[in-house]
Design a protein around this motif. Sequence first.
Motif, PDB file in Angstrom:
ATOM      1  N   ILE A  85      -6.621  -9.512  -7.890  1.00  0.00           N
ATOM      2  CA  ILE A  85      -7.160  -8.154  -7.741  1.00  0.00           C
ATOM      3  C   ILE A  85      -7.327  -7.843  -6.259  1.00  0.00           C
ATOM      4  CG2 ILE A  85      -9.125  -6.647  -8.259  1.00  0.00           C
ATOM      5  CD1 ILE A  85      -9.628  -8.597 -10.687  1.00  0.00           C
ATOM      6  N   TYR A  86      -6.940  -6.629  -5.894  1.00  0.00           N
ATOM      7  CA  TYR A  86      -7.161  -6.123  -4.539  1.00  0.00           C
ATOM      8  C   TYR A  86      -8.113  -4.946  -4.641  1.00  0.00           C
ATOM      9  CZ  TYR A  86      -2.853  -8.717  -4.042  1.00  0.00           C
ATOM     10  OH  TYR A  86      -1.895  -9.701  -4.105  1.00  0.00           O
ATOM     11  N   MET A  87      -8.992  -4.808  -3.671  1.00  0.00           N
ATOM     12  CA  MET A  87      -9.952  -3.704  -3.620  1.00  0.00           C
ATOM     13  C   MET A  87      -9.807  -3.051  -2.253  1.00  0.00           C
ATOM     14  SD  MET A  87     -13.200  -5.440  -5.524  1.00  0.00           S
ATOM     15  CE  MET A  87     -12.939  -6.446  -6.992  1.00  0.00           C
ATOM     16  N   THR A  88      -9.003  -2.010  -2.201  1.00  0.00           N
ATOM     17  CA  THR A  88      -8.662  -1.400  -0.921  1.00  0.00           C
ATOM     18  C   THR A  88      -9.434  -0.092  -0.721  1.00  0.00           C
ATOM     19  OG1 THR A  88      -6.746  -0.352  -1.943  1.00  0.00           O
ATOM     20  CG2 THR A  88      -6.380  -2.445  -0.871  1.00  0.00           C
ATOM     21  N   PRO A  89     -10.318  -0.041   0.287  1.00  0.00           N
ATOM     22  CA  PRO A  89     -11.111   1.167   0.546  1.00  0.00           C
ATOM     23  C   PRO A  89     -10.217   2.365   0.869  1.00  0.00           C
ATOM     24  CG  PRO A  89     -12.057  -0.717   1.668  1.00  0.00           C
ATOM     25  CD  PRO A  89     -10.712  -1.144   1.166  1.00  0.00           C
ATOM     26  N   LEU A  90     -10.426   3.454   0.153  1.00  0.00           N
ATOM     27  CA  LEU A  90      -9.601   4.646   0.333  1.00  0.00           C
ATOM     28  C   LEU A  90      -9.740   5.223   1.735  1.00  0.00           C
ATOM     29  CD1 LEU A  90     -10.202   6.360  -3.122  1.00  0.00           C
ATOM     30  CD2 LEU A  90      -8.333   4.865  -2.424  1.00  0.00           C
ATOM     31  N   GLU A  91     -10.954   5.233   2.278  1.00  0.00           N
ATOM     32  CA  GLU A  91     -11.175   5.777   3.616  1.00  0.00           C
ATOM     33  C   GLU A  91     -10.369   5.003   4.663  1.00  0.00           C
ATOM     34  OE1 GLU A  91     -14.995   7.177   6.186  1.00  0.00           O
ATOM     35  OE2 GLU A  91     -15.135   5.186   5.269  1.00  0.00           O
ATOM     36  N   GLU A  92     -10.340   3.680   4.537  1.00  0.00           N
ATOM     37  CA  GLU A  92      -9.597   2.878   5.503  1.00  0.00           C
ATOM     38  C   GLU A  92      -8.096   3.150   5.401  1.00  0.00           C
ATOM     39  OE1 GLU A  92     -10.715  -1.250   5.624  1.00  0.00           O
ATOM     40  OE2 GLU A  92     -12.836  -0.742   5.439  1.00  0.00           O
ATOM     41  N   LEU A  93      -7.599   3.303   4.184  1.00  0.00           N
ATOM     42  CA  LEU A  93      -6.181   3.630   4.008  1.00  0.00           C
ATOM     43  C   LEU A  93      -5.866   5.000   4.607  1.00  0.00           C
ATOM     44  CD1 LEU A  93      -5.670   2.329   0.389  1.00  0.00           C
ATOM     45  CD2 LEU A  93      -4.711   1.340   2.468  1.00  0.00           C
ATOM     46  N   GLN A  94      -6.753   5.963   4.366  1.00  0.00           N
ATOM     47  CA  GLN A  94      -6.544   7.300   4.918  1.00  0.00           C
ATOM     48  C   GLN A  94      -6.578   7.302   6.441  1.00  0.00           C
ATOM     49  OE1 GLN A  94      -9.720   9.217   2.731  1.00  0.00           O
ATOM     50  NE2 GLN A  94      -8.256  10.217   1.360  1.00  0.00           N
ATOM     51  N   ASN A  95      -7.312   6.366   7.021  1.00  0.00           N
ATOM     52  CA  ASN A  95      -7.401   6.262   8.481  1.00  0.00           C
ATOM     53  C   ASN A  95      -6.303   5.402   9.078  1.00  0.00           C
ATOM     54  OD1 ASN A  95      -9.649   7.938   8.643  1.00  0.00           O
ATOM     55  ND2 ASN A  95     -11.073   6.243   8.401  1.00  0.00           N
ATOM     56  N   GLY A  96      -5.360   4.956   8.249  1.00  0.00           N
ATOM     57  CA  GLY A  96      -4.212   4.233   8.756  1.00  0.00           C
ATOM     58  C   GLY A  96      -4.267   2.722   8.678  1.00  0.00           C
ATOM     59  N   THR A  97      -5.333   2.168   8.091  1.00  0.00           N
ATOM     60  CA  THR A  97      -5.404   0.715   7.950  1.00  0.00           C
ATOM     61  C   THR A  97      -4.332   0.247   6.978  1.00  0.00           C
ATOM     62  OG1 THR A  97      -7.774   0.703   8.383  1.00  0.00           O
ATOM     63  CG2 THR A  97      -6.873  -1.219   7.240  1.00  0.00           C
ATOM     64  N   ALA A  98      -3.622  -0.792   7.350  1.00  0.00           N
ATOM     65  CA  ALA A  98      -2.630  -1.404   6.466  1.00  0.00           C
ATOM     66  C   ALA A  98      -3.120  -2.798   6.091  1.00  0.00           C
ATOM     67  CB  ALA A  98      -1.278  -1.493   7.165  1.00  0.00           C
ATOM     68  N   TYR A  99      -2.914  -3.160   4.858  1.00  0.00           N
ATOM     69  CA  TYR A  99      -3.249  -4.502   4.382  1.00  0.00           C
ATOM     70  C   TYR A  99      -1.925  -5.212   4.144  1.00  0.00           C
ATOM     71  CZ  TYR A  99      -7.925  -2.648   3.866  1.00  0.00           C
ATOM     72  OH  TYR A  99      -9.147  -2.091   4.125  1.00  0.00           O
ATOM     73  N   ASP A 100      -1.497  -5.975   5.131  1.00  0.00           N
ATOM     74  CA  ASP A 100      -0.197  -6.630   5.090  1.00  0.00           C
ATOM     75  C   ASP A 100      -0.339  -8.091   4.678  1.00  0.00           C
ATOM     76  OD1 ASP A 100       1.069  -4.315   6.061  1.00  0.00           O
ATOM     77  OD2 ASP A 100       0.667  -4.901   8.132  1.00  0.00           O
ATOM     78  N   ASP A 101       0.720  -8.601   4.075  1.00  0.00           N
ATOM     79  CA  ASP A 101       0.832 -10.021   3.738  1.00  0.00           C
ATOM     80  C   ASP A 101      -0.335 -10.537   2.900  1.00  0.00           C
ATOM     81  OD1 ASP A 101       3.265 -10.250   5.171  1.00  0.00           O
ATOM     82  OD2 ASP A 101       2.125 -10.439   7.038  1.00  0.00           O
ATOM     83  N   LEU A 102      -0.793  -9.717   1.949  1.00  0.00           N
ATOM     84  CA  LEU A 102      -1.858 -10.157   1.055  1.00  0.00           C
ATOM     85  C   LEU A 102      -1.331 -11.277   0.159  1.00  0.00           C
ATOM     86  CD1 LEU A 102      -3.270  -6.682  -0.020  1.00  0.00           C
ATOM     87  CD2 LEU A 102      -4.284  -8.281   1.608  1.00  0.00           C
TER      88      LEU A 102
END
Length: 144
Positions: A85-102
């Motif tokens: 399971i991944y829990m990715t904050p929407l605000e961080e994604l909207q601000n350009g955060t990328a979660y790479d190589d999970l």
Amino acid sequence: MKGTDVFKSTLLSAALVLGAAACATAHDEDALRMAPPGDPYVQVSDVLPLPAFLPGLGTLFVNPETLPAGPFLSYDHDGKLSATIYMTPLEELQNGTAYDDLAIGAHHVSSVDIYYNAGHPGVEKPHAHVVLFHDDEAKGRLAK
């Protein structure tokens, strides 16, 4: 945030996470197959005010250094790895955060669920849950 914005953010989150999962780092799947997975993972209920087993998510373990996205390793009542399971904050994604190589708990994925969560202990901000089920019966085993 409007419903359509939440939906778009959730879709963006899913695309980013699934793309990262396809390129996930290698690991020893056998070591993660049964709970507890060992270091560096900790049981989420031991460090946050959450029950040991969450219906729909199972017993969760996470490497604290990978928060907030995870991966959270999800185990059924018998201790079998059932989902990542991944829990990715929407605000961080909207601000350009990328979660790479999970990382992923297991390379076989039978289905994926993606849904919005308003926040909870550990990931307080609104986020998307991306659940990769590792076998056809996993969702049922985690349901109750």
